[in-house]
Design a protein around this motif. Structure first.
Motif, PDB file in Angstrom:
ATOM      1  N   PHE A   1      35.075  34.363  40.911  1.00 26.71           N
ATOM      2  CA  PHE A   1      33.650  34.448  41.228  1.00 26.71           C
ATOM      3  C   PHE A   1      32.831  34.883  40.021  1.00 26.71           C
ATOM      4  O   PHE A   1      33.314  35.615  39.159  1.00 26.71           O
ATOM      5  CB  PHE A   1      33.428  35.436  42.382  1.00 26.71           C
ATOM      6  N   PHE A   2      31.587  34.444  39.990  1.00 26.82           N
ATOM      7  CA  PHE A   2      30.664  34.884  38.960  1.00 26.82           C
ATOM      8  C   PHE A   2      30.302  36.344  39.207  1.00 26.82           C
ATOM      9  O   PHE A   2      30.047  36.742  40.336  1.00 26.82           O
ATOM     10  CB  PHE A   2      29.386  34.037  38.972  1.00 26.82           C
ATOM     11  N   GLY A   3      30.311  37.129  38.154  1.00 30.35           N
ATOM     12  CA  GLY A   3      29.846  38.506  38.272  1.00 30.35           C
ATOM     13  C   GLY A   3      30.919  39.512  38.602  1.00 30.35           C
ATOM     14  O   GLY A   3      30.651  40.706  38.630  1.00 30.35           O
ATOM     15  N   THR A   4      32.145  39.080  38.895  1.00 31.40           N
ATOM     16  CA  THR A   4      33.230  40.016  39.165  1.00 31.40           C
ATOM     17  C   THR A   4      34.559  39.347  38.844  1.00 31.40           C
ATOM     18  O   THR A   4      34.715  38.134  39.017  1.00 31.40           O
ATOM     19  CB  THR A   4      33.235  40.478  40.633  1.00 31.40           C
ATOM     20  N   SER A   5      35.509  40.134  38.361  1.00 32.26           N
ATOM     21  CA  SER A   5      36.833  39.589  38.050  1.00 32.26           C
ATOM     22  C   SER A   5      37.871  40.003  39.090  1.00 32.26           C
ATOM     23  O   SER A   5      39.045  39.650  38.971  1.00 32.26           O
ATOM     24  CB  SER A   5      37.281  40.071  36.660  1.00 32.26           C
ATOM     25  N   ILE A   6      37.444  40.739  40.112  1.00 30.69           N
ATOM     26  CA  ILE A   6      38.413  41.238  41.099  1.00 30.69           C
ATOM     27  C   ILE A   6      39.038  40.085  41.880  1.00 30.69           C
ATOM     28  O   ILE A   6      38.443  39.016  42.031  1.00 30.69           O
ATOM     29  CB  ILE A   6      37.756  42.225  42.094  1.00 30.69           C
ATOM     30  N   ALA A   7      40.242  40.323  42.364  1.00 31.40           N
ATOM     31  CA  ALA A   7      40.940  39.344  43.199  1.00 31.40           C
ATOM     32  C   ALA A   7      40.509  39.553  44.647  1.00 31.40           C
ATOM     33  O   ALA A   7      40.925  40.511  45.294  1.00 31.40           O
ATOM     34  CB  ALA A   7      42.445  39.509  43.049  1.00 31.40           C
TER      35      ALA A   7
END
Length: 522
Positions: free
Chosen positions: A399-405
């Motif tokens: 996702f744009f704006g976050t690298s979390i899974a």
């Protein structure tokens, strides 16, 4: 091999992005999106209206009719009927194509455009489409200093935007169904993707990547050829909702597309997106407001398909508002989501709006799967009542704006078993630019596991309710699906030989060191 549609799409994307960057100059791309997208919308509704009216006249034998060439006084005759059918009206002189031809000679172009936009929105006042049209041009500020510090500079920029949007190869007026791809809709989605990517976090707040949107829609309608209507309580730009038109077909969503969005600008973008995908006003109902506190569509028939990517762990009133614990959406769990984390408040709202035969697919922050306190109690309610159908662990950095899974929680009110399917899709991606991406083969692997609903080594496991209850209602996928060991196997014989060699070398060095020490002491 690239087919015609893919080639056409790639060429369109290349032209669009070059134009968008050339036009904006010193204006930040995120701020400038309203001008490019707004003008794209203006062109679309102009061409859509002309095509619609010309086709209507041809059906009654008037093959020479061309609405764009009528005088405004001649056109006024058909205003009421057209607004009833299309939801808006544009006089011939105010059509995009006609305005463009005289724009560079109009010293008051900014005021002309401003009046045209007011007239288009005003054409719906007092009709069923009033709320669908109201404010659609609000973010296209033709008098903004971002376009230039003087009126002349602003008008020069507006002419360039009109010409650039007018030159986009988006097919002939009114012949949208004959294009190999959904040209206006595709152009809009591409621009949204690029602007979201450039904007980082602020872009990610309103936009869900296309491949994730499609996966959610496919999950929500698995096994169905049509649904009554579709819903997203935090609909952003509407990309999630519109994927149902692709997955099922526009006419297979019988009553249309419903959603709610709290951000006014994004709410406007969503309605524009509906029009650009040729969804007429009577087929969508997008509301503005706070879904958790002031939900729209409360009196509507429950939804057979719900998809959502709500904002992650945002603050909400929660227990600070004593009325919410008695809200029929939240009361069944006996506890409210924490004021600092509204994730499961959205989940409970979605469950409440879901039809008995329906499916909801929700992108969630991973903490909701295992956090304790009130969230654990809400999970217990959902699991004990057999509402959780599946949990899918997604790859990180999608996702744009976050690298979390992130993960997907699938809810159903009518399940065929008393278990939860847990799918570990964390490795199903390719790296594309600065983000990870789910390819069609990855989506299909996930869908196959979701449909077959059986154990797949290292990928999926069907877990009984009792096992989850014994594990404190933790539904984190990694707690149940074993991770495959991809390390190279160890050659024991080679390792032992290496150890022997090291020991021998160590003894040899020790002997040499002892000899050196003896010489020094002598």
């Amino acid at each position: 091999m690239i087919n015609n549609a893919d080639g056409e799409r790639a060429e369109l994307h290349r032209i669009i992005w070059r134009i968008a960057n050339d036009l904006r100059g010193s204006v930040d791309g995120w701020d400038f999106k309203s001008y490019v997208l707004g003008m794209l919308f203006y062109r679309f509704i102009s061409e859509n209206l002309v095509g619609y009216l010309n086709e209507r006249q041809r059906r009654v034998g008037d093959v020479e009719f061309d609405y764009a060439r009528l005088s405004d006084s001649e056109a006024e005759v058909g205003r009421a009927t057209t607004v009833d059918e299309k939801g808006f009206y544009i006089l011939p002189t105010e059509l995009f194509m006609n305005l463009r031809t005289r724009a560079r000679h109009d010293d008051n172009l900014n005021e002309t455009l401003s009046q045209i936009f007011r007239n288009i929105e005003g054409s719906a006042i007092g009709t069923d489409s009033e709320n669908d049209m109201k404010g659609l041009f609000a973010d296209l500020d033709v008098n903004s200093n971002k376009l230039g510090v003087t009126v002349n500079q602003r008008n020069e920029k507006l002419v360039k935007i009109l010409d650039a949007i007018g030159d986009l190869p988006l097919g002939k007026e009114g012949e949208f169904s004959q294009n190999t791809i959904d040209l206006f809709g595709d152009a809009y989605e591409y621009l949204m993707t690029m602007y979201a990517s450039a904007a980082g976090k602020s872009g990610g707040e309103f936009f869900t990547p296309q491949e994730v949107s499609e996966l959610l829609a496919q999950i929500a309608v698995e096994g169905k050829k049509e649904v009554n209507k579709v819903y997203d309580p935090a609909c952003g730009s509407g990309s999630l909702l519109l994927k149902f038109a692709k997955v099922l077909g526009r006419d297979s969503v019988r009553q249309g597309f419903f959603g709610q969005e709290i951000n006014l600008t994004t709410y406007n973008l969503c309605r524009i997106n509906m029009f650009l995908h040729d969804i007429n006003f009577e087929k969508f109902d997008i509301a503005h407001g706070d879904t958790l506190i002031d939900p729209a569509h409360i009196d509507d028939e429950p939804f057979e398909a719900i998809v959502s990517n709500p904002p992650y762990s945002i603050k909400w009133e929660g227990k600070n508002n004593p009325l919410l614990i008695n809200d029929p959406r939240y009361a069944p769990a006996g506890v409210l989501a924490p004021p600092s984390k509204a994730d499961l408040a959205f989940t409970m709202h979605i469950l409440s709006w879901l039809a008995v035969s329906g499916t909801a697919a929700i992108v969630e922050f991973p903490g909701v799967l295992y956090r304790g306190g009130a969230e654990q109690k809400i999970r217990q309610y959902l699991i004990d009542n057999n509402y959780v159908d599946a949990v899918i662990q997604l790859p990180s950095d999608l996702f744009f704006g976050t690298s979390i899974a992130t993960c997907i929680i699938v809810l159903k009110k009518s399940k065929r078993d008393n278990a939860i399917l847990l799918i570990d899709a964390s490795a199903e991606f390719v790296r594309s630019g600065n983000k990870n991406e789910l390819l069609p083969k990855h989506q299909q692997k996930i869908l196959n596991a979701f449909t077959e609903r059986k154990d797949v080594e290292y990928f999926a496991r069907l877990v009984d309710h009792n096992e989850i209850a014994e594990n404190d209602y933790n539904i984190a996928v990694s707690s149940y699906v074993e991770e495959e060991d991809t390390r190279e196997p160890i050659d024991i014989q080679a390792l032992n030989a290496e150890i022997v060699e090291i020991v021998e070398r160590q003894a040899e060095l020790r002997t040499k060191i002892d000899a050196i020490v003896s010489d020094l002491e002598g």
